[in-house]
Design a protein around this motif. Structure first.
Motif, PDB file in Angstrom:
ATOM      1  N   HIS A 173      40.078  48.672  46.246  1.00 40.71           N
ATOM      2  CA  HIS A 173      38.610  48.670  46.323  1.00 40.71           C
ATOM      3  C   HIS A 173      38.152  48.270  47.725  1.00 40.71           C
ATOM      4  O   HIS A 173      37.249  48.893  48.304  1.00 40.71           O
ATOM      5  CB  HIS A 173      38.061  47.698  45.287  1.00 40.71           C
ATOM      6  N   VAL A 220      35.905  41.816  49.065  1.00 43.19           N
ATOM      7  CA  VAL A 220      36.341  41.634  47.680  1.00 43.19           C
ATOM      8  C   VAL A 220      36.640  40.173  47.363  1.00 43.19           C
ATOM      9  O   VAL A 220      36.875  39.840  46.197  1.00 43.19           O
ATOM     10  CB  VAL A 220      37.563  42.520  47.340  1.00 43.19           C
ATOM     11  N   GLY A 222      31.236  46.392  48.685  1.00 40.36           N
ATOM     12  CA  GLY A 222      32.264  45.691  47.925  1.00 40.36           C
ATOM     13  C   GLY A 222      31.696  44.817  46.834  1.00 40.36           C
ATOM     14  O   GLY A 222      30.476  44.710  46.656  1.00 40.36           O
ATOM     15  N   GLY A 223      32.604  44.174  46.127  1.00 36.01           N
ATOM     16  CA  GLY A 223      32.257  43.343  44.981  1.00 36.01           C
ATOM     17  C   GLY A 223      33.476  43.285  44.056  1.00 36.01           C
ATOM     18  O   GLY A 223      34.603  43.584  44.481  1.00 36.01           O
ATOM     19  N   PRO A 224      33.256  42.907  42.802  1.00 39.62           N
ATOM     20  CA  PRO A 224      34.393  42.897  41.863  1.00 39.62           C
ATOM     21  C   PRO A 224      34.918  44.324  41.718  1.00 39.62           C
ATOM     22  O   PRO A 224      34.152  45.255  41.471  1.00 39.62           O
ATOM     23  CB  PRO A 224      33.767  42.412  40.550  1.00 39.62           C
ATOM     24  N   ALA A 225      36.189  44.497  41.880  1.00 40.13           N
ATOM     25  CA  ALA A 225      36.765  45.845  41.892  1.00 40.13           C
ATOM     26  C   ALA A 225      36.759  46.460  40.492  1.00 40.13           C
ATOM     27  O   ALA A 225      37.162  45.808  39.526  1.00 40.13           O
ATOM     28  CB  ALA A 225      38.198  45.792  42.405  1.00 40.13           C
ATOM     29  N   PRO A 226      36.334  47.696  40.382  1.00 43.09           N
ATOM     30  CA  PRO A 226      36.433  48.393  39.086  1.00 43.09           C
ATOM     31  C   PRO A 226      37.873  48.856  38.857  1.00 43.09           C
ATOM     32  O   PRO A 226      38.159  50.052  38.838  1.00 43.09           O
ATOM     33  CB  PRO A 226      35.464  49.565  39.267  1.00 43.09           C
TER      34      PRO A 226
END
Lengths: 345, 345
Positions: B159, B267, B290-294
């Protein structure tokens, strides 16, 4: 020749200054045919410090080429040209990547006394081959107005829309009913947005936004605006936000209305230090992008739509002045009695 | 059954707790075959407030399905499954768009006592059809380790690389030599980066980074790190930054080393409030994403590379414990004497 200088907040003067001349072999000199006052010119108009070096003003123009240096090969004397707000060599690493605003040898018009500003009779153009974009002449006044927007506001609205990942069938919101925001509406519709929500308050501008393709208007501010956009979008927020102001409150609203996985394209020169980094912008996987628009790179794409009348961004001009009228033009834009002022020196 | 709870900073306990059971028709229960301790578990390990509700720990697992509710149709009892760190229905608006971490009915494992954590003998899985990813069994230990990383760290590194726009032939930098950063190296190389610069300090992790494809190592910090990355890139900085830490200093370094037009994929769970919004991140047209990865959405893409041995992210595990060893595992990771601890209940 005569040119516009800002001396202090609220103090814009038309002054006699030495004629623009070629200084380097890659220079051109243009006679200004159309220029204008930009929303970003209002920032120093409101906050320039007394005692600063007087600043030559204006960074958007259409001009007629009067002289070229010996190393200028693509531009000819007599050409009618669009002058983007940044000059660039057109050949460096960043120009090659489509980012002439980061040109290794470039800079911005309307900042540096050595280069000058476009709210003037004439102007020295550094790196003329890379900077100027020749267009066919002649055109009528309405077409000239639309062509002039390719020097900044239409390209900037387009940049906001690209950075905000506007896609066919998706929902976009535009923050700011200034000329850039209105061009952002054009850009979002042009890129296929199914809905375009305009956040603004000024009735005549909102009417123009509707003409340009805005499907919804939100005139609340702050938390109320965020709630209203959410109410319009099933509680989710929008896929794309075009942030066309640059104030902290505008950025906060952008983060408040963007939906998970969405993107904010910011093109208003930021008058804030920080972007809220957490939790929402992180946990919702928000993309934040944007900056000074590489408008020179966008002309190829936008020009056919202008020339064939599919978009009419020149409608953002609601007032025209000569050089003597420039100080009054600043006043009118600052009071929001004028949307965008054209200058015909 | 036995499960891990955090009571306070530094206070991790293995406790007896009621057996995991089906509570909703869409639930499954899995017996945990492999779990692990995550770098993000170290944040509460260092800053959890005394008096907080004890928190069930662990959000990464491979499990064997022991029971399913009547509305579970895609998952069968006996299946070996990857459990991503977020649960999701697989059918909502956001799941459809590939963002199950924003599922309208989902949540995160290892937070909520009603769901439980994966550092346990067994675990209730909400929305089992959307959440769990069945894999073929059996596999050897090394393969199980790599499959386990698809529940979080390998998908998270991927991600970061996607959000940072890693492209063939371009230069990427990875900030952080933890398991996510090392998986970020794998991801950047896999997506074709020509150079991958690892910013980290721990010799054995840097050796693994080199094995995974890092071409350059920068062990300075702060301004010195920024200067060193610039020196390695002709003064320009890198196209892509994978920010795999989440500290303010890491984000500041990311903004310092990214080049004009570049992108930062973040991330690391942010332990900062703000991102510097101006001038550099704006004037250089930096993208921050970005952010919490799917991670659930990425398994289809990553799994063949794992199964066919082209990537070996399981090499990030350097220590294995049973449930009794979990508190010691936290200590080892917190002291950085262990990179990533696997749990075999």
């Amino acid at each position: 020749m005569r040119a516009t200088f800002m001396h202090n907040a609220g103090d814009v003067r038309i002054e006699n200054t030495p004629d623009a001349t070629l200084q380097k072999p890659t220079d051109a000199v243009i006679r200004v045919v159309r220029a204008c006052i930009c929303g970003s010119d209002l920032w120093p108009y409101n906050d320039m410090q007394a005692g600063s070096t007087p600043r030559p003003m204006g960074h958007e123009a259409i001009g007629r080429v009067e002289a070229i240096g010996p190393d200028v090969h693509r531009i000819k004397v007599g050409d009618l040209v669009i002058m983007p707000f940044a000059y660039s060599d057109g050949s460096c690493l960043f120009c090659d990547e489509g980012l002439p605003t980061s040109c290794q040898h470039g800079g911005f018009f309307g900042h540096d006394p050595a280069v000058g500003g476009a709210q003037a009779e004439a102007l020295r153009i550094p790196l003329a081959d890379g900077t100027l974009y020749p267009i066919d002449a002649p055109h009528d006044d309405a077409m000239m107005a639309s062509l002039l927007t390719l020097s900044d506001v239409m390209g900037t609205g387009h940049h906001a829309a690209l950075c905000a990942h506007v896609r066919p069938g998706k929902v976009a919101a535009v923050i700011g009913d200034g000329a850039v925001g209105l061009c952002g509406v054009i850009a979002a519709k042009r890129l296929g947005a199914e809905r375009v929500i305009m956040l603004g308050r000024h009735p005549s501008r909102l009417a123009l936004a509707r003409d340009f393709g805005a499907t919804d208007i939100v005139s609340e501010r702050g938390e109320a605006a965020i709630e209203q956009v959410r109410a319009l979008t099933g509680g989710h927020g929008v896929h794309s936000v075009l942030e066309c102001v640059g104030a902290q409150s505008a950025m906060d609203t952008a983060i408040g209305i963007v939906r998970p996985g969405g993107a904010i394209g910011r093109v208003g020169v930021p008058h804030y230090e920080n972007i809220t980094g957490s939790p929402k912008s992180f946990f919702d996987n928000i993309t934040i992008s944007g900056g000074p628009a590489p408008v020179r790179s966008y002309i190829d794409d936008l020009l056919p739509d202008v020339l064939e009348g599919r978009i009419q961004p020149g409608r953002v001009f609601d007032h025209t002045v000569d050089l003597n009228g420039v100080p009054a033009g600043y006043r009118a834009m600052n009071e929001r009695s004028s949307l965008k002022v054209m200058v015909r020196p």
